[in-house]
Design a protein around this motif. Structure first.
Motif, PDB file in Angstrom:
ATOM      1  N   ALA A  99       0.693  -1.350  -0.026  1.00  0.00           N
ATOM      2  CA  ALA A  99       0.264   0.055  -0.119  1.00  0.00           C
ATOM      3  C   ALA A  99       0.891   1.327   0.008  1.00  0.00           C
ATOM      4  N   ILE A 100       0.508   2.254  -0.708  1.00  0.00           N
ATOM      5  CA  ILE A 100       0.999   3.535  -0.551  1.00  0.00           C
ATOM      6  C   ILE A 100      -0.088   4.382  -1.021  1.00  0.00           C
ATOM      7  N   TYR A 101      -0.349   5.590   0.020  1.00  0.00           N
ATOM      8  CA  TYR A 101      -1.397   6.431   0.064  1.00  0.00           C
ATOM      9  C   TYR A 101      -1.120   7.910   0.494  1.00  0.00           C
ATOM     10  N   THR A 102      -1.486   8.693  -0.331  1.00  0.00           N
ATOM     11  CA  THR A 102      -1.463  10.239   0.424  1.00  0.00           C
ATOM     12  C   THR A 102      -2.570  10.798   0.379  1.00  0.00           C
ATOM     13  N   ARG A 103      -3.014  11.847   1.317  1.00  0.00           N
ATOM     14  CA  ARG A 103      -4.177  12.620   1.153  1.00  0.00           C
ATOM     15  C   ARG A 103      -4.156  13.433  -0.066  1.00  0.00           C
ATOM     16  N   GLN A 104      -5.070  13.812  -0.773  1.00  0.00           N
ATOM     17  CA  GLN A 104      -5.203  14.414  -2.127  1.00  0.00           C
ATOM     18  C   GLN A 104      -4.509  15.911  -1.854  1.00  0.00           C
ATOM     19  N   ALA A 105      -4.734  16.476  -0.657  1.00  0.00           N
ATOM     20  CA  ALA A 105      -3.822  17.816  -0.660  1.00  0.00           C
ATOM     21  C   ALA A 105      -2.385  17.595  -0.815  1.00  0.00           C
ATOM     22  N   GLY A 108       1.267  15.255  -5.794  1.00  0.00           N
ATOM     23  CA  GLY A 108       2.314  16.192  -6.472  1.00  0.00           C
ATOM     24  C   GLY A 108       3.253  16.970  -5.547  1.00  0.00           C
ATOM     25  N   SER A 109       3.356  16.780  -4.280  1.00  0.00           N
ATOM     26  CA  SER A 109       4.073  17.074  -3.271  1.00  0.00           C
ATOM     27  C   SER A 109       5.568  16.482  -3.147  1.00  0.00           C
ATOM     28  N   GLY A 110       5.537  15.229  -3.696  1.00  0.00           N
ATOM     29  CA  GLY A 110       6.774  14.346  -3.583  1.00  0.00           C
ATOM     30  C   GLY A 110       6.650  13.565  -2.245  1.00  0.00           C
ATOM     31  N   LEU A 111       5.436  13.607  -1.633  1.00  0.00           N
ATOM     32  CA  LEU A 111       5.390  12.863  -0.343  1.00  0.00           C
ATOM     33  C   LEU A 111       5.299  11.345  -0.568  1.00  0.00           C
ATOM     34  N   GLY A 112       4.531  11.019  -1.888  1.00  0.00           N
ATOM     35  CA  GLY A 112       4.328   9.564  -2.253  1.00  0.00           C
ATOM     36  C   GLY A 112       5.823   9.141  -2.652  1.00  0.00           C
ATOM     37  N   ARG A 113       6.620   9.998  -3.281  1.00  0.00           N
ATOM     38  CA  ARG A 113       7.952   9.421  -3.695  1.00  0.00           C
ATOM     39  C   ARG A 113       8.734   8.934  -2.311  1.00  0.00           C
ATOM     40  N   ARG A 114       8.613  10.019  -1.304  1.00  0.00           N
ATOM     41  CA  ARG A 114       9.385   9.892  -0.077  1.00  0.00           C
ATOM     42  C   ARG A 114       8.761   8.334   0.791  1.00  0.00           C
ATOM     43  N   VAL A 129      -2.546  -2.657  -8.603  1.00  0.00           N
ATOM     44  CA  VAL A 129      -3.080  -1.299  -8.720  1.00  0.00           C
ATOM     45  C   VAL A 129      -4.453  -1.583  -9.625  1.00  0.00           C
ATOM     46  N   PHE A 130      -5.372  -0.626  -9.332  1.00  0.00           N
ATOM     47  CA  PHE A 130      -6.475  -0.601 -10.201  1.00  0.00           C
ATOM     48  C   PHE A 130      -6.290  -0.281 -11.325  1.00  0.00           C
ATOM     49  N   GLU A 131      -6.650  -1.184 -12.603  1.00  0.00           N
ATOM     50  CA  GLU A 131      -6.379  -0.705 -13.945  1.00  0.00           C
ATOM     51  C   GLU A 131      -6.828   0.476 -14.433  1.00  0.00           C
ATOM     52  N   ASP A 132      -7.777   1.106 -13.981  1.00  0.00           N
ATOM     53  CA  ASP A 132      -8.079   2.417 -14.568  1.00  0.00           C
ATOM     54  C   ASP A 132      -7.682   3.665 -13.543  1.00  0.00           C
ATOM     55  N   ASN A 133      -6.957   3.171 -12.627  1.00  0.00           N
ATOM     56  CA  ASN A 133      -6.456   4.365 -11.665  1.00  0.00           C
ATOM     57  C   ASN A 133      -5.185   5.010 -12.428  1.00  0.00           C
ATOM     58  N   LEU A 134      -5.526   6.017 -13.232  1.00  0.00           N
ATOM     59  CA  LEU A 134      -4.749   6.606 -14.344  1.00  0.00           C
ATOM     60  C   LEU A 134      -3.620   7.260 -13.558  1.00  0.00           C
ATOM     61  N   ARG A 135      -3.816   8.065 -12.503  1.00  0.00           N
ATOM     62  CA  ARG A 135      -2.978   8.717 -11.432  1.00  0.00           C
ATOM     63  C   ARG A 135      -1.723   7.799 -10.982  1.00  0.00           C
ATOM     64  N   LEU A 137      -1.084   4.660 -11.721  1.00  0.00           N
ATOM     65  CA  LEU A 137      -0.293   4.138 -12.879  1.00  0.00           C
ATOM     66  C   LEU A 137       1.015   5.251 -13.331  1.00  0.00           C
ATOM     67  N   THR A 138       0.693   6.394 -13.420  1.00  0.00           N
ATOM     68  CA  THR A 138       1.582   7.290 -13.986  1.00  0.00           C
ATOM     69  C   THR A 138       2.736   7.359 -12.820  1.00  0.00           C
ATOM     70  N   PHE A 139       2.252   7.468 -11.498  1.00  0.00           N
ATOM     71  CA  PHE A 139       3.131   7.546 -10.646  1.00  0.00           C
ATOM     72  C   PHE A 139       4.261   6.439 -10.411  1.00  0.00           C
ATOM     73  N   TYR A 140       3.554   5.003 -10.485  1.00  0.00           N
ATOM     74  CA  TYR A 140       4.325   3.740 -10.400  1.00  0.00           C
ATOM     75  C   TYR A 140       5.106   3.713 -11.769  1.00  0.00           C
ATOM     76  N   ARG A 141       4.764   4.247 -12.910  1.00  0.00           N
ATOM     77  CA  ARG A 141       5.724   4.046 -14.091  1.00  0.00           C
ATOM     78  C   ARG A 141       6.854   4.902 -14.029  1.00  0.00           C
ATOM     79  N   ARG A 142       6.600   6.138 -13.454  1.00  0.00           N
ATOM     80  CA  ARG A 142       7.578   7.107 -13.574  1.00  0.00           C
ATOM     81  C   ARG A 142       8.673   6.555 -12.302  1.00  0.00           C
ATOM     82  N   ASN A 143       8.216   5.649 -11.724  1.00  0.00           N
ATOM     83  CA  ASN A 143       9.126   5.100 -10.343  1.00  0.00           C
ATOM     84  C   ASN A 143       9.674   3.620 -10.873  1.00  0.00           C
ATOM     85  N   GLY A 144       9.679   3.284 -12.012  1.00  0.00           N
ATOM     86  CA  GLY A 144      10.110   1.979 -12.773  1.00  0.00           C
ATOM     87  C   GLY A 144       9.382   0.800 -12.601  1.00  0.00           C
TER      88      GLY A 144
END
Length: 167
Positions: A99-105, A108-114, A129-135, A137-144
């Motif tokens: 699991a990895i989650y951050t509050r919506q606020a 884009g702050s870098g907290l997810g990466r940390r 990951v849910f296959e339709d969760n584009l946000r 999916l983008t985060f995970y792809r950016r992280n390899g």
């Protein structure tokens, strides 16, 4: 001020459970029908018990703390991550990001990466990951991470998931 990230303790369980449920509401608002989402995110006592059980069993959970010391309990934890041994019989690698989650606020702050860094570092890992969760999916792809072709149905929210792997 950057949020502090530290291992969760049993004393953090209620605040972490609130973060968990609120993150689901925010992240899945466009993916899960509103009535099903509300039903799946309304039992704070059950979610708190799950956090307590996991922590008492020694499962590592990382939490990001709200820098505002006066925050209400539901806003004290603003993100979390968890990792462990791969749970799939056909696990492609031994480590799973559970699991990895951050509050919506915090999006884009870098907290997810940390949170990703403290949970798995640069290690090989898999995740679902849910296959339709584009946000996400983008985060995970950016992280390899890349899809490995595995899919399954999540009965809790009724959505299809895909497995991603970073080698």
């Amino acid at each position: 001020m950057l949020p502090e990230i530290r291992p969760a303790t049993v004393e953090d369980a209620e605040a972490a459970a609130w973060c968990h449920l609120l993150c689901w509401r925010e992240a899945y608002a466009d993916l899960v029908p509103a009535d099903r989402l509300l039903e799946g995110t309304s039992d704070i006592d059950r979610r708190t018990e799950r956090w307590v059980t996991n922590l008492e069993e020694g499962r590592k959970r990382w939490i990001a703390l709200n820098p505002d010391p006066a925050a209400a309990v539901e806003d004290q934890v603003i993100g979390f991550s968890a990792a462990g041994s791969g749970r799939d019989e056909d696990a492609p690698v031994t480590l799973e990001l559970e699991a990895i989650y951050t509050r919506q606020a915090q999006w884009g702050s870098g907290l997810g990466r940390r949170l990703l860094e403290v949970a798995i570092g640069k290690d090989q890992a898999s995740l679902w990951v849910f296959e339709d969760n584009l946000r996400a999916l983008t985060f995970y792809r950016r992280n390899g991470f890349v899809a490995d072709g595995a899919r399954k149905h999540d009965p809790y929210f009724g959505l299809m998931e895909i497995r991603l792997v970073r080698r």
